[in-house]
Motif scaffolding. Structure first.
Motif, short mmCIF file in Angstrom:
data_model
loop_
_atom_site.label_atom_id
_atom_site.label_comp_id
_atom_site.label_asym_id
_atom_site.label_seq_id
_atom_site.Cartn_x
_atom_site.Cartn_y
_atom_site.Cartn_z
N VAL A 104 0.84 -1.20 0.00
CA VAL A 104 0.00 0.00 0.00
C VAL A 104 0.88 1.25 0.00
O VAL A 104 0.62 2.22 -0.72
N SER A 105 1.93 1.21 0.80
CA SER A 105 2.85 2.35 0.84
C SER A 105 3.52 2.56 -0.51
O SER A 105 3.65 3.69 -0.99
N ASP A 106 3.96 1.46 -1.12
CA ASP A 106 4.54 1.54 -2.48
C ASP A 106 3.56 2.19 -3.46
O ASP A 106 3.96 2.98 -4.32
N THR A 109 3.71 5.94 -3.15
CA THR A 109 4.92 6.57 -3.68
C THR A 109 5.11 6.31 -5.17
O THR A 109 5.57 7.20 -5.91
N GLU A 110 4.76 5.11 -5.63
CA GLU A 110 4.93 4.80 -7.05
C GLU A 110 3.91 5.53 -7.93
O GLU A 110 4.18 5.81 -9.10
N THR A 111 2.75 5.86 -7.36
CA THR A 111 1.80 6.67 -8.12
C THR A 111 2.36 8.07 -8.33
O THR A 111 2.26 8.64 -9.43
N ILE A 112 2.96 8.63 -7.29
CA ILE A 112 3.62 9.94 -7.45
C ILE A 112 4.73 9.84 -8.49
O ILE A 112 4.86 10.71 -9.37
N ARG A 113 5.52 8.78 -8.42
CA ARG A 113 6.60 8.61 -9.40
C ARG A 113 6.05 8.45 -10.81
O ARG A 113 6.60 9.00 -11.77
N LEU A 142 2.40 7.65 5.88
CA LEU A 142 2.53 8.42 4.66
C LEU A 142 3.42 9.64 4.90
O LEU A 142 3.23 10.36 5.89
N PRO A 143 4.36 9.89 4.01
CA PRO A 143 5.24 11.06 4.17
C PRO A 143 4.46 12.35 3.99
O PRO A 143 3.37 12.38 3.42
N ASP A 144 5.04 13.43 4.48
CA ASP A 144 4.45 14.74 4.25
C ASP A 144 4.62 15.13 2.79
O ASP A 144 5.57 14.73 2.11
N ALA A 145 3.69 15.95 2.30
CA ALA A 145 3.71 16.33 0.89
C ALA A 145 5.00 17.04 0.50
O ALA A 145 5.51 16.85 -0.61
#
Length: 338
Positions: A104-106, A109-113, A142-145
């Protein structure tokens, strides 16, 4: 549908998958970052327009949550049988970018990438999920924006009369104005010249097709992403992606505990395939096992790039169920004995 409007986004429910990808391309050329999501049959319906987005260089993201096929197949069961469709689906010479999360975490982050890659290279990008990851629930942090670097498409700085929509650039990626910003450019799926108008001139055809390919392949090192575990002394290597990589990681940990020198490579980028990186990583390794939830797709690429003398075998499952650690450990132990 609920969350996008809260953050300034827009959600549109179209009547089918063909209309969905068409709306995404329209939103993209109008200046928005746009994406859609589907599963295998829907991805098949989107293929023609994905090829269109590639030709007109409209950045967009398509999520394919793979499930069993062909046809309606196994609507609620897991599969990774769209691996090659993502690469070869659109007709003609097509250079794909596809990323593959396993958690889920991937997926976050991978959607952003994926969006960053689509904007950076002005091309459609596929996120290859599978049904297990798509339905998974797990705790994440989840990381901060502000921790993420966000890529936006480059805008033209020239006068509108001087703008060449597909003219030569240093990195083969052209600035992209939004429709309505004063720049006029022709958008067609036909092979086109530097202004976007259809052409049958051989050198203009070659220039267009090579530009589309080189803007991606010349920067494949920037696009490709791998995760390596226990590779330094590994004699046996397991290659996987998506939900399979999770089970592989557990199996390799258990095999290591039993004294077997095994490592694992998880592919976060499927296309462009990491040919050079994988060939280097497999140099000196005696055996490679490719685990995937299909009848054998990724293994062909691994066989192609594996150094001479490296034995490549496959571990396949295509009954709609996931691998168990026991199945993987048995394959690792067999490889260690032979």
């Amino acid at each position: 549908a609920r969350e996008f409007p809260k953050r300034g986004g827009r959600f549109i429910q179209m009547e089918d998958e063909i209309a969905s990808i068409g709306a995404v391309i329209g939103a993209s050329v109008a200046g928005a970052k746009a994406m859609t999501a589907t599963s295998g049959p829907g991805y098949s319906l989107m293929i023609e327009n994905i090829g269109y987005a590639y030709m007109v260089e409209a950045p967009c993201v398509i999520v394919n949550v793979q499930r069993g096929g062909p046809s309606t197949g196994l609507p609620t069961k897991v599969s990774q049988s769209d691996t090659m469709q993502t690469r070869w689906g659109p007709h003609g010479d097509y250079t794909a970018i596809a990323v593959a999360p396993s958690t889920v975490s991937d997926t976050f982050t991978e959607t952003i990438r994926a969006v960053n890659l689509s904007e950076r290279f002005r091309t459609p990008v596929t996120i290859l999920l599978d049904e297990v990851v798509g339905h998974m629930q797990e705790m994440v942090s989840l990381p901060d924006a502000h921790e993420f670097e966000i890529t936006n498409r480059q805008k033209p700085a020239c006068d509108p009369d001087e703008y060449l929509a597909y003219g030569p650039t240093e990195n083969n990626v052209n600035p992209m104005p939004a429709y309505g910003e004063g720049y006029r450019w022709y958008t067609t799926g036909l092979t086109h010249d530097v202004r976007g108008f259809p052409t049958n001139v051989p050198n203009e055809i070659v220039s267009t097709l090579e530009k589309l390919r080189h803007k991606i392949m010349d920067y494949e090192d920037e696009i490709q992403k791998l995760s390596l575990k226990w590779m330094d002394d590994a004699e046996i290597v397991m290659v996987s992606y998506g939900s399979v990589a999770r089970t592989v990681l557990q199996a390799v940990m258990l095999a290591r505990g039993a004294g077997i020198k095994v490592g694992c490579i998880q592919l976060y980028t499927i296309w462009p395939f990491p040919t050079k990186k994988l060939s280097e990583l497999l140099t000196g390794k005696s055996k490679v096992i490719v685990a995937e939830l299909n009848m054998g797709q990724l293994i062909r690429e691994v066989e192609r790039v594996a150094p001479a003398g490296t034995a490549v075998s496959s571990l396949l499952r295509y009954d709609g169920e996931i691998f168990t650690p026991t199945q993987l450990i048995e394959a690792i132990e067999q490889a260690a004995r032979t």
